[in-house]
Design an enzyme around this catalytic site. Structure first.
Site, PDB file in Angstrom:
ATOM      1  N   GLY A 205       0.815  -1.201   0.000  1.00 33.13           N
ATOM      2  CA  GLY A 205       0.000   0.000   0.000  1.00 33.13           C
ATOM      3  C   GLY A 205       0.848   1.250   0.000  1.00 33.13           C
ATOM      4  CB  CYS A 206       0.092   4.654   1.195  1.00 39.23           C
ATOM      5  SG  CYS A 206       0.917   6.207   1.540  1.00 39.23           S
ATOM      6  CG  PHE A 207       5.799   5.149  -0.483  1.00 37.89           C
ATOM      7  CD1 PHE A 207       5.065   6.315  -0.240  1.00 37.89           C
ATOM      8  CD2 PHE A 207       6.508   5.066  -1.682  1.00 37.89           C
ATOM      9  CE1 PHE A 207       5.042   7.366  -1.147  1.00 37.89           C
ATOM     10  CE2 PHE A 207       6.497   6.130  -2.594  1.00 37.89           C
ATOM     11  CZ  PHE A 207       5.758   7.276  -2.327  1.00 37.89           C
TER      12      PHE A 207
END
Length: 245
Positions: free
Chosen positions: A66-68
């Site tokens: 997902g979003c880093f």
């Protein structure tokens, strides 16, 4: 309040200006209690049955989930980790740029390169944290509000040993049926990691009142502290601090 979950994360233009606007909501967000905000619930899972041997020196691991922002934020709080950098892995160098990766057509995944000391935290233990609190491994090509192959759950194994440990652990967790749904995490090899733009680094630490962070990512750090107290470090290791040293 639920709508905050679906706020779009900023591109480079928004990152230069919109953070101030979103900061206006900080007072309202302060009324919430962090434990109640978890968009992806942490899952208590056993350690891997197969792991690398503790040894001196440093190793690297590249993980995508997902979003880093959140993945980086979690591993920056893990004792034994000396660096955690947000970036892109899976595609070409020329495409390793936020807006281009955001199209979902580059083969890249938002990922984090973790440098760690195997004498303090092993690769298998990093995977335990990855599966337990850093993301939900049952979501195919999305995490929470973020959709697309760039948000896929992927382990970018650096060598045969990492690949073997990851494969065995996925099989172990799947057999234990601890998540309620099948694990969709893939393993990719031979891929190059490219660091993301500077404004993405240390984003969780630098923007603790940003709504996306409050809802989706701060609960992950809280879960790390709760489920892995022996590995939790209160002061995160930051990219900006590494660059200044």
């Amino acid at each position: 309040m639920t709508a905050i979950k679906f706020l779009k994360r900023p591109n480079s233009g928004l990152a230069r200006g919109a953070l101030g606007l979103f900061a206006l909501s900080a007072a309202a967000l302060a009324l919430w209690q962090a434990p109640a905000l978890s968009a992806e619930e942490a899952v208590k899972i056993p350690p891997p049955a197969i792991d690398e041997k503790a040894s001196s020196g440093t190793e690297t691991a590249v993980l995508a989930g997902g979003c880093f922002w959140g993945v980086q934020g979690v591993f920056q709080h893990v004792d034994g980790v000396s660096d955690a950098v947000s970036g892109y892995t899976g595609g070409a160098k020329d495409d390793a740029e936020y807006e281009t990766v955001g199209t979902g057509r580059t083969g890249h995944a938002e990922s984090v390169k973790i440098t760690y000391d195997p004498a303090k935290v092993t690769y298998g233990k990093l995977l335990q944290i990855y599966f337990s609190v850093a993301h939900n491994p049952t979501e195919l090509n999305y995490q929470g509000p973020d959709y697309g192959t760039q948000y896929r759950s992927t382990i970018f194994a650096a060598n045969d040993e990492q690949k073997k440990i990851a494969e065995a652990y996925i099989a172990q967790l799947g057999k234990g049926r601890l998540f309620g749904e099948p694990i969709v995490t893939t393993i990719e090899t031979g891929k190059t990691f490219y660091p993301a733009e500077a404004y993405h680094q240390d984003f969780l630490t630098l923007n603790p009142t940003y709504p996306y962070i409050v809802y989706n990512d701060l609960p992950k750090v809280a879960a790390l502290k709760r489920l892995f107290p022996n590995l939790y470090r209160d002061k995160p290791v930051l990219v900006m601090a590494q660059n200044k040293s």
